[in-house]
Enzyme design. Structure first.
Site, PDB file in Angstrom:
ATOM      1  N   HIS A 108       0.852  -1.192   0.000  1.00  0.00           N
ATOM      2  CA  HIS A 108       0.000   0.000   0.000  1.00  0.00           C
ATOM      3  C   HIS A 108       0.888   1.242   0.000  1.00  0.00           C
ATOM      4  O   HIS A 108       1.262   1.763   1.036  1.00  0.00           O
ATOM      5  CB  HIS A 108      -0.903  -0.018   1.242  1.00  0.00           C
ATOM      6  N   GLU A 153      -7.298   1.696  -4.567  1.00  0.00           N
ATOM      7  CA  GLU A 153      -7.903   2.155  -3.306  1.00  0.00           C
ATOM      8  C   GLU A 153      -9.064   3.077  -3.673  1.00  0.00           C
ATOM      9  O   GLU A 153      -8.902   4.267  -3.858  1.00  0.00           O
ATOM     10  CB  GLU A 153      -6.884   2.875  -2.422  1.00  0.00           C
ATOM     11  N   ALA A 183      -8.395  11.231   2.998  1.00  0.00           N
ATOM     12  CA  ALA A 183      -7.950  12.107   1.915  1.00  0.00           C
ATOM     13  C   ALA A 183      -8.466  11.638   0.556  1.00  0.00           C
ATOM     14  O   ALA A 183      -7.900  11.970  -0.484  1.00  0.00           O
ATOM     15  CB  ALA A 183      -6.430  12.190   1.905  1.00  0.00           C
ATOM     16  N   ASN A 216      -7.829   3.449  10.973  1.00  0.00           N
ATOM     17  CA  ASN A 216      -7.930   4.686  10.199  1.00  0.00           C
ATOM     18  C   ASN A 216      -8.913   4.509   9.055  1.00  0.00           C
ATOM     19  O   ASN A 216      -8.889   3.500   8.363  1.00  0.00           O
ATOM     20  CB  ASN A 216      -6.561   5.094   9.650  1.00  0.00           C
ATOM     21  N   ASP A 266       3.682   4.569  12.250  1.00  0.00           N
ATOM     22  CA  ASP A 266       4.497   5.788  12.306  1.00  0.00           C
ATOM     23  C   ASP A 266       4.336   6.523  13.629  1.00  0.00           C
ATOM     24  O   ASP A 266       4.996   7.543  13.849  1.00  0.00           O
ATOM     25  CB  ASP A 266       4.162   6.715  11.141  1.00  0.00           C
ATOM     26  N   HIS A 285      -0.623   7.682  13.115  1.00  0.00           N
ATOM     27  CA  HIS A 285      -1.892   7.082  12.704  1.00  0.00           C
ATOM     28  C   HIS A 285      -2.491   6.202  13.793  1.00  0.00           C
ATOM     29  O   HIS A 285      -3.716   6.121  13.923  1.00  0.00           O
ATOM     30  CB  HIS A 285      -1.705   6.258  11.424  1.00  0.00           C
ATOM     31  N   ASP A 329       1.369   3.435   3.314  1.00  0.00           N
ATOM     32  CA  ASP A 329       0.392   4.407   2.802  1.00  0.00           C
ATOM     33  C   ASP A 329       1.122   5.696   2.437  1.00  0.00           C
ATOM     34  O   ASP A 329       0.568   6.787   2.536  1.00  0.00           O
ATOM     35  CB  ASP A 329      -0.712   4.658   3.835  1.00  0.00           C
ATOM     36  N   GLY A 382      -2.458  10.245   4.043  1.00  0.00           N
ATOM     37  CA  GLY A 382      -1.479   9.189   3.856  1.00  0.00           C
ATOM     38  C   GLY A 382      -0.385   9.348   4.895  1.00  0.00           C
ATOM     39  O   GLY A 382      -0.602   9.845   6.003  1.00  0.00           O
TER      40      GLY A 382
END
Length: 382
Positions: free
Chosen positions: A58, A128, A139, A218, A247, A250, A272, A307
């Protein structure tokens, strides 16, 4: 070409092997041996760790390039950029957009792959969208949202020369369950994303063939003790994989650790990542949305996460540190689990006899020193 790799440590899917020689035969892994003959070719990585190549299923873009640019150059540049991050396989990922822009993006991926990618290799296209619902749009552009249309999907599949291997949709949309059944029969990974479905609807989608939840927690209804929601279905249904963006923005580290404990081998790490990855803070775009990246975090004008700019190897490092689990275990959430989600685990994702010899050379700080695709070094740190 046949040779042996010498290293201090090799990360296997269930253990580590130390101070061995690993055979590579015609681009595939062979056996481990204690010694080699005088005439054997040895690639000496003494002092380093060898791990299987990472697989990002992804990723939208990186280093200023995006799949939605609709150019072969963008796909090739993404292929090169992620190679130095230890990624050897990826799924170029689209966004919800106009039919014309999606057509162009799909064709650009197929044409770039046909010409030959210089770095990490594409294992197919991930669509996606555009079959999402607005409440958890993230987004994605709701102006293009619509109900799943199998005829439309077939046209895109023909346009891609059969390269679409994964598609994400909201299961509460009209006709979604029938659509999931149809594409699943063709070997396409139907995935649940950007949805406000309830728990029962998600279970019905998994019954219909959906086997993946996109960026867990998410773009979906959350977990509540009286309404498990999409997140609850993802965590409790052992048939389905769940993607995680590690990260620290998220998903909270404690929740990421919980997901890893619950899902085990069915957890897969993704980025992402969008085009601002590897770039300095500033103004960018994701699809048709302007995006501001500050302190490495990309957001739309409304404040929504747009993202990520995550490097997959950093996601592995983060989850390894958060969970306190062995590195070999967590590393395979970024290599073997992604391959397994697509039915490619017999060829990719781990160091095992007969598998393609995609591997990464790591120093003691988990910095990539070299990356090989099918036994050939494609990147080496200066």
């Amino acid at each position: 070409m046949n040779f042996y790799i010498k290293a201090d440590r090799f990360l296997l899917d269930n253990k580590e092997v130390n101070d061995q020689y690993l055979e590579v035969c015609n681009g595939r892994f062979g056996s481990f041996v204690d010694t080699v003959s005088t005439g054997d070719k040895v690639v000496d990585w003494s002092g380093y760790t060898i791990a299987p190549g990472l697989f990002d299923t992804h990723i939208h873009g990186i280093n200023g390039y995006d799949v939605m640019d609709g150019t072969e150059d963008a796909i090739k540049e993404i292929s090169k950029a992620i190679l130095r991050l230890g990624v050897t396989r990826f799924l170029p990922t689209t966004l919800t957009s106009s039919k014309a822009d999606l057509d162009l993006a799909i064709k650009s991926v197929s044409q770039a792959v046909a010409q030959g990618l210089p770095g990490a290799q594409s294992e197919g296209i991930f669509l996606e969208g555009p079959y999402f619902t607005e409440k958890h749009k993230g987004a994605q552009n709701p102006g293009y949202f619509r109900d799943p249309n199998y005829t439309e999907f077939q046209r895109w599949q023909r346009l891609s020369d059969g390269a679409i291997v994964k598609i994400a949709l909201a299961p509460e949309r009209a006709g979604a369950l029938e659509f999931i059944q149809q594409v699943s029969k063709e070997g396409v990974l139907a995935s649940i994303a950007h949805t406000d479905a309830d728990y029962d609807c998600c279970c019905a989608a998994v019954d219909a063939g959906a086997r993946n939840f996109v960026h867990l927690f998410n773009g979906m209804s959350g977990l509540h003790h009286r309404e498990p929601g999409v997140a609850g279905a993802a965590l409790t249904d052992s048939r389905a994989f769940a993607e995680l963006i590690c990260d620290g923005h998220h998903v909270h580290p404690a929740v990421a650790t919980l997901a890893a404990q619950v899902k085990g081998e069915k957890l897969l790490l993704i980025t992402d990542c969008m085009l601002a990855g590897l770039m300095p803070d500033g103004n960018y775009h994701l699809g048709e949305f302007p995006v501001v990246m500050q302190d490495g975090v990309a957001r739309t004008e409304s404040g929504s996460l747009a993202g990520s700019t995550l490097r997959l190897i950093d996601g592995v490092r983060n989850l390894h540190q958060w969970s306190k689990r062995p590195l070999y275990e967590i590393w395979h959430r970024g290599s073997l689990s992604p391959a397994a989600s697509l039915g490619r685990d017999m060829e990719l994702g781990s160091i095992a006899i007969g598998k393609l010899a995609d591997y990464v050379v790591l120093d003691e700080n988990m910095t990539v020193q070299a990356t090989a695709v099918e036994g050939e070094i494609k990147y080496q740190k200066a």
